[in-house]
Design an enzyme around this catalytic site. Structure first.
Site, PDB file in Angstrom:
ATOM      1  N   HIS A  66      -4.295   0.497   8.124  1.00  0.00           N
ATOM      2  CA  HIS A  66      -4.793   0.150   6.786  1.00  0.00           C
ATOM      3  C   HIS A  66      -6.180  -0.499   6.816  1.00  0.00           C
ATOM      4  O   HIS A  66      -6.941  -0.415   5.838  1.00  0.00           O
ATOM      5  CB  HIS A  66      -3.787  -0.809   6.126  1.00  0.00           C
ATOM      6  CG  HIS A  66      -4.091  -1.144   4.696  1.00  0.00           C
ATOM      7  ND1 HIS A  66      -3.776  -0.289   3.653  1.00  0.00           N
ATOM      8  CD2 HIS A  66      -4.663  -2.232   4.116  1.00  0.00           C
ATOM      9  CE1 HIS A  66      -4.149  -0.846   2.507  1.00  0.00           C
ATOM     10  NE2 HIS A  66      -4.690  -2.023   2.752  1.00  0.00           N
ATOM     11  N   HIS A  73      -8.495   7.234   3.442  1.00  0.00           N
ATOM     12  CA  HIS A  73      -7.935   8.525   3.012  1.00  0.00           C
ATOM     13  C   HIS A  73      -8.961   9.341   2.246  1.00  0.00           C
ATOM     14  O   HIS A  73      -9.946   8.810   1.737  1.00  0.00           O
ATOM     15  CB  HIS A  73      -6.703   8.306   2.121  1.00  0.00           C
ATOM     16  CG  HIS A  73      -7.036   7.822   0.732  1.00  0.00           C
ATOM     17  ND1 HIS A  73      -7.438   6.526   0.469  1.00  0.00           N
ATOM     18  CD2 HIS A  73      -7.042   8.464  -0.474  1.00  0.00           C
ATOM     19  CE1 HIS A  73      -7.655   6.387  -0.831  1.00  0.00           C
ATOM     20  NE2 HIS A  73      -7.436   7.548  -1.435  1.00  0.00           N
ATOM     21  N   HIS A 102      -6.965   1.952   1.824  1.00  0.00           N
ATOM     22  CA  HIS A 102      -6.417   2.643   3.001  1.00  0.00           C
ATOM     23  C   HIS A 102      -7.278   3.886   3.276  1.00  0.00           C
ATOM     24  O   HIS A 102      -7.577   4.648   2.355  1.00  0.00           O
ATOM     25  CB  HIS A 102      -4.960   3.043   2.734  1.00  0.00           C
ATOM     26  CG  HIS A 102      -4.240   3.470   3.966  1.00  0.00           C
ATOM     27  ND1 HIS A 102      -3.265   2.708   4.577  1.00  0.00           N
ATOM     28  CD2 HIS A 102      -4.391   4.566   4.751  1.00  0.00           C
ATOM     29  CE1 HIS A 102      -2.838   3.331   5.659  1.00  0.00           C
ATOM     30  NE2 HIS A 102      -3.516   4.466   5.786  1.00  0.00           N
ATOM     31  N   SER A 107      -9.067   3.888  -5.512  1.00  0.00           N
ATOM     32  CA  SER A 107      -8.090   2.913  -5.979  1.00  0.00           C
ATOM     33  C   SER A 107      -7.324   2.259  -4.843  1.00  0.00           C
ATOM     34  O   SER A 107      -6.541   1.346  -5.060  1.00  0.00           O
ATOM     35  CB  SER A 107      -7.130   3.578  -6.965  1.00  0.00           C
ATOM     36  OG  SER A 107      -6.734   4.846  -6.485  1.00  0.00           O
ATOM     37  N   ASN A 137     -13.557   9.651  -1.597  1.00  0.00           N
ATOM     38  CA  ASN A 137     -14.189   8.584  -2.371  1.00  0.00           C
ATOM     39  C   ASN A 137     -13.937   7.297  -1.610  1.00  0.00           C
ATOM     40  O   ASN A 137     -12.792   6.900  -1.442  1.00  0.00           O
ATOM     41  CB  ASN A 137     -13.574   8.460  -3.765  1.00  0.00           C
ATOM     42  CG  ASN A 137     -13.844   9.674  -4.619  1.00  0.00           C
ATOM     43  OD1 ASN A 137     -14.914  10.267  -4.539  1.00  0.00           O
ATOM     44  ND2 ASN A 137     -12.882  10.060  -5.437  1.00  0.00           N
ATOM     45  N   GLN A 155      -9.258  13.377  -0.080  1.00  0.00           N
ATOM     46  CA  GLN A 155      -8.488  14.267  -0.925  1.00  0.00           C
ATOM     47  C   GLN A 155      -8.891  15.713  -0.679  1.00  0.00           C
ATOM     48  O   GLN A 155      -9.972  15.994  -0.159  1.00  0.00           O
ATOM     49  CB  GLN A 155      -8.723  13.933  -2.403  1.00  0.00           C
ATOM     50  CG  GLN A 155      -8.328  12.511  -2.780  1.00  0.00           C
ATOM     51  CD  GLN A 155      -8.285  12.311  -4.287  1.00  0.00           C
ATOM     52  OE1 GLN A 155      -7.698  13.114  -5.010  1.00  0.00           O
ATOM     53  NE2 GLN A 155      -8.909  11.249  -4.765  1.00  0.00           N
ATOM     54  N   CYS A 209       0.366   3.420   3.417  1.00  0.00           N
ATOM     55  CA  CYS A 209       0.761   2.962   4.754  1.00  0.00           C
ATOM     56  C   CYS A 209       2.039   3.679   5.204  1.00  0.00           C
ATOM     57  O   CYS A 209       2.889   4.040   4.384  1.00  0.00           O
ATOM     58  CB  CYS A 209       0.976   1.446   4.762  1.00  0.00           C
ATOM     59  SG  CYS A 209      -0.573   0.506   4.977  1.00  0.00           S
ATOM     60  N   CYS A 254       0.840  -1.211   0.000  1.00  0.00           N
ATOM     61  CA  CYS A 254       0.000   0.000   0.000  1.00  0.00           C
ATOM     62  C   CYS A 254       0.869   1.254   0.000  1.00  0.00           C
ATOM     63  O   CYS A 254       1.726   1.417   0.862  1.00  0.00           O
ATOM     64  CB  CYS A 254      -0.906  -0.006   1.235  1.00  0.00           C
ATOM     65  SG  CYS A 254      -1.733   1.577   1.511  1.00  0.00           S
TER      66      CYS A 254
HETATM   67  O1  LIG Z   1      -7.692  10.654  -7.497  1.00  0.00           O
HETATM   68  P1  LIG Z   1      -8.082   9.208  -7.597  1.00  0.00           P
HETATM   69  O2  LIG Z   1      -8.543   8.647  -6.297  1.00  0.00           O
HETATM   70  O3  LIG Z   1      -7.030   8.362  -8.268  1.00  0.00           O
HETATM   71  O4  LIG Z   1      -9.327   9.208  -8.613  1.00  0.00           O
HETATM   72  C1  LIG Z   1     -10.678   9.170  -8.244  1.00  0.00           C
HETATM   73  O5  LIG Z   1     -11.127  10.434  -7.754  1.00  0.00           O
HETATM   74  C2  LIG Z   1     -11.058  11.529  -8.665  1.00  0.00           C
HETATM   75  C3  LIG Z   1     -11.679  12.740  -7.999  1.00  0.00           C
HETATM   76  O6  LIG Z   1     -13.036  12.552  -7.669  1.00  0.00           O
HETATM   77  C4  LIG Z   1     -11.751  11.205  -9.986  1.00  0.00           C
HETATM   78  O7  LIG Z   1     -11.490  12.229 -10.906  1.00  0.00           O
HETATM   79  C5  LIG Z   1     -11.294   9.872 -10.566  1.00  0.00           C
HETATM   80  O8  LIG Z   1     -12.069   9.551 -11.705  1.00  0.00           O
HETATM   81  C6  LIG Z   1     -11.446   8.774  -9.503  1.00  0.00           C
HETATM   82  O9  LIG Z   1     -10.990   7.547 -10.003  1.00  0.00           O
END
Ligand SMILES: O=P(O)(O)O[C@H]1O[C@H](CO)[C@@H](O)[C@H](O)[C@H]1O
Ligand SMILES: O=P(O)(O)O[C@H]1O[C@H](CO)[C@@H](O)[C@H](O)[C@H]1O
Lengths: 340, 340
Positions: free
Chosen positions: A114, A167, A165, A162, A154, A169, A55, A52
């Site tokens: 994690h 997290h 873990h 993806s 997300n 943004q 981590c 990961c």
């Molecule tokens: O930034 P990540 O986690 O790789 O990407 C994810 O979040 C982003 C922000 O919502 C999106 O634009 C991507 O399509 C999604 O896969």
């Protein structure tokens, strides 16, 4: 209008914050599901995963080592959608209109563990995440290039996440994104007309009605907004009229963390799965001279509709027309409230 | 502005039809994909499936038998999101605002052949679908309850399509959905100011530029709009300024069918899979006294980004901020054009 109309017949509801409508078709929840089922991974994860990149102590794609962080850790996104060092340009060639957009994108690890998600963390642990959000809003906002800070998460593979873990943004940028711009306009118009907070006045109505409130503590209310789009969409609203998360003191930050804890735990219980969602905080732009009309709030948009594997698809009609939902906000509230 | 800026740096582009922006991050296409992969079913389907409720002669959920149709077949949706016999009501209780919404939802089978999709049908076969769309727009539109007819298709399990039998939907209703309302406003404002079609003038600019056009015949252009959101989003635009699909004569209907055929075939070749998408026609409201400002068009919103199994997720930032794309419209055009 009969009291049952909204629970029985198709209608549209108005979103006071965006000025847009949602189509509600309560009777449609009865249709059989023959479409795609999601795959669910309910496997328990280890507390540390050597593969990961989030981590503690591990190497990221760009070769950097994560520190041995103990609670929250923030770094600049290795594949940022917005850059701070790009040139400034603008195109207005007839009907082709474009503008450069600068910004800074960060990743925030909620915990070194994690195996966890916000739903597994204590309010005290979540409070540290809230403190970091405040710090980032403050720091990024003091950069003259930045006018808006979008904090979001997300969660779950079905939401494009993806890495499991825990997290979120933070994408910060020069101009207001579409959704923020709509909410800015609606709140400003209301504030000019009524000299009070649109969301504050709405909250009072919900508190009188007690039909869509899932939980409340001294400072926060968790509810399903009247105009919710996603089947189990919820919103956390501060009782005080605060323009942004920096307005919270330490005690309020704890009560906010508690609200996050309560709703994420209820979500996990609903379909007995680590509940996927995108969540985000909408708040005042950082360089607004006048931000009094803003009442910050956090929303959760979870895709699941009927079970851990059947989600609501926002496709054809929703993309070309308006968002559409099957179960009403009021019946979703009952389901979630039962799980507290 | 340097000619390469739009291909190299993050920027936002303006959608002239909705008045909203899309964030473009060209450099981000380089990031490795570690997220969810879709499952693809490239299995050949039989031409008739006895368990399919859309195949000719089969029984539907409500017990009705489908006729032995030879080309196109339309019926009222058994689980319609909009009903025509519901009561009329409206709620305006402070900040709770709702209105009853009536409508008629139909399903349109494109072919009795279970194994096909529009991409496998000849322009002549697709022309019959176009004739049926015209008939439905005409018939539904002459119902005083109906003001707008949304024709759309969800193709592929990843787009929430519950049955692979080639079919689309038609949801017609009393009021304008959000997206249509935005396009109505933008086109009207432009028409009042310039006394010409917004989309027509845009088309002329694209024809001069020849940078985003994939295909054209005597009456239609297929292009990726400057402001496209989805990685391989395309738009079919009539060269003549026509408010709705009824303005087309038989020959034009054939040329439109040809345009649909060309783009859906290219899509299938792109990632060597039956390409999923939602498509929809935006056109004038049916009871508009003045609809001269409308220039009808069809859009395709396909979710795939890099391969048959890796899609673009419109999640956190996209839901709370603005839509965001990685590859530019111009590079997507090159990929699709190579496949004609
Ligand atoms: O930034 P990540 O986690 O790789 O990407 C994810 O979040 C982003 C922000 O919502 C999106 O634009 C991507 O399509 C999604 O896969
Ligand atoms: O009507 P269907 O094909 O069962 O349903 C599909 O299309 C509808 C219209 O876009 C959506 O509301 C549904 O979420 C989707 O699953």
């Amino acid at each position: 209008m009969k009291p049952t109309d909204l629970q029985d017949y198709s209608h549209k509801r108005f979103n006071i914050l965006t000025g847009e409508w949602v189509l509600v078709s309560p009777h449609r929840a009865k249709r059989p599901w023959q479409g795609q089922n999601e795959t669910v991974n309910n496997e328990k994860r280890p507390t540390y995963d050597e593969t990961c990149y989030l981590c503690a102590g591990n190497k990221r794609i760009n070769g950097e080592l994560n520190p041995n962080y103990k609670d929250v850790f923030v770094f600049t996104n290795d594949f940022a959608a917005l850059q701070s060092d790009s040139p400034t340009f603008s195109l207005e060639e007839g009907l082709f209109v474009a503008k450069s957009e600068k910004g800074i994108c960060k990743v925030i690890c909620f915990s070194p563990d994690h195996s966890k998600s916000l739903a597994d963390m204590s309010p005290g642990e979540i409070q540290k995440v809230v403190f970091e959000w405040q710090k980032q809003y403050q720091e990024l906002g003091s950069n003259p290039m930045i006018n808006y800070v979008q904090i979001f998460e997300n969660k779950g593979a079905v939401m494009g996440c993806s890495n499991p873990h825990p997290h979120g943004q933070i994408w910060s940028q020069s101009t207001l994104p579409n959704e923020v711009d709509k909410k800015n306009t609606q709140q400003l118009n209301y504030f000019i007309k009524n000299n009070s907070s649109l969301l504050g006045d709405y909250l009072k109505q919900e508190q009188e009605k007690q039909e869509r409130i899932i939980y409340e503590n001294d400072s926060f209310v968790v509810l399903i907004p009247f105009w919710a789009v996603w089947p189990f969409e919820t919103m956390i609203v501060p009782k005080k009229h605060q323009p942004h998360i920096l307005s919270m003191d330490e005690d309020e930050a704890f009560l906010y963390a508690e609200a996050i804890s309560v709703i994420t735990k209820a979500y996990d219980k609903l379909f007995n799965t680590s509940f996927p969602y995108s969540s985000g905080i909408h708040q005042a732009p950082t360089n607004a001279d006048i931000n009094k009309h803003w009442h910050w709030h956090m929303s959760f948009y979870p895709p699941l509709l009927r079970s851990a594997t059947v989600k609501k698809f926002m496709v054809g009609y929703e993309m070309f027309g308006s968002p559409q939902r099957d179960i009403t906000a009021e019946s979703a509230v009952k389901m979630l409230k039962n799980l507290l």
